[in-house]
Design an enzyme around this catalytic site. Sequence first.
Site, PDB file in Angstrom:
ATOM      1  N   ALA A 126       0.842  -1.199   0.000  1.00 44.54           N
ATOM      2  CA  ALA A 126       0.000   0.000   0.000  1.00 44.54           C
ATOM      3  C   ALA A 126       0.871   1.240   0.000  1.00 44.54           C
ATOM      4  O   ALA A 126       2.068   1.173   0.279  1.00 44.54           O
ATOM      5  CB  ALA A 126      -0.886   0.006   1.242  1.00 44.54           C
ATOM      6  N   ASN A 127       0.259   2.379  -0.325  1.00 46.71           N
ATOM      7  CA  ASN A 127       0.911   3.675  -0.139  1.00 46.71           C
ATOM      8  C   ASN A 127       0.452   4.246   1.194  1.00 46.71           C
ATOM      9  O   ASN A 127      -0.622   3.891   1.681  1.00 46.71           O
ATOM     10  CB  ASN A 127       0.454   4.656  -1.227  1.00 46.71           C
ATOM     11  CG  ASN A 127       1.047   4.363  -2.583  1.00 46.71           C
ATOM     12  OD1 ASN A 127       1.534   3.262  -2.835  1.00 46.71           O
ATOM     13  ND2 ASN A 127       0.994   5.333  -3.446  1.00 46.71           N
ATOM     14  N   ARG A 128       1.203   5.167   1.737  1.00 48.36           N
ATOM     15  CA  ARG A 128       0.766   5.885   2.927  1.00 48.36           C
ATOM     16  C   ARG A 128      -0.308   6.883   2.542  1.00 48.36           C
ATOM     17  O   ARG A 128      -0.101   7.691   1.638  1.00 48.36           O
ATOM     18  CB  ARG A 128       1.910   6.704   3.503  1.00 48.36           C
ATOM     19  CG  ARG A 128       2.874   5.932   4.296  1.00 48.36           C
ATOM     20  CD  ARG A 128       3.881   6.899   4.915  1.00 48.36           C
ATOM     21  NE  ARG A 128       5.139   6.216   5.155  1.00 48.36           N
ATOM     22  CZ  ARG A 128       5.346   5.386   6.175  1.00 48.36           C
ATOM     23  NH1 ARG A 128       4.387   5.158   7.055  1.00 48.36           N
ATOM     24  NH2 ARG A 128       6.494   4.780   6.311  1.00 48.36           N
TER      25      ARG A 128
END
Length: 224
Positions: free
Chosen positions: A29-31
């Site tokens: 995931a991305n932040r």
Amino acid sequence: PKPGPLAGRHALVTSGPTHEPIDPVRYIANRSSGRQGHAIAAALAALGARVTLIAGPVTVPDPLGVSVVKVETAAQMLSAVQVALPADIAVLAAAVADWRVAEPQVGKIKKQPGAEVPALRLIPNPDILATLSQPGPARPRLVIGFAAETDDVIAHAIAKRLRKGCDWLIANDVSPASGVMGGAENEVHLITAAGVEDWPRLPKDAVAARLAARILQELTGETP
Ligand code: C5P
């Protein structure tokens, strides 16, 4: 929807990260906290727009007066966007994972002593912003993307607006020193065909209200 100057308009907003499964318990995931995207959905609803918020996994609460579609992956986010069309306005604030695991495992990958570390083969995810920006009858009148950059923020954002084909791009500096990531404030630049507007550092709610006002002005010539 409540009465207001955007009554009768449909706005589609994406927010939060996407989670791309590796196996049933792991993901990439991305932040992204979803704070800015959720605030934009709320600000458009406050001006009377009917808002569909397509949200990845976040802990921020659902904004009031907005219909929320919850998704996990980029592929699900793209389908939810397509199902929600037509829209007059699209603000794509989600931090979509650029890649997903080619073959997510159905069972949990076991960590066996002495065994090889698993290798992940990644494949690209669809670009929702570029897809939605393509000319055609389903294209929203105003498509707005985000660019989170850590260096050369403006130059990268100008190039990104043209590459994606969106109308506006909101650029922000997410280098760790900026404190923007997960924080309550944001300092953005609005990139349009006409040029670059530098906005002051503001709480994310205020950035959202200002963007909603700018959208209203673009579509109707009115100010809230
Ligand atoms: O290319 P980059 O990820 O920096 O672009 C950011 C913008 O594109 C954001 O508006 C984001 O929501 C959108 N995006 C998307 N689908 C992707 C990747 C980014 O809609 N797969």
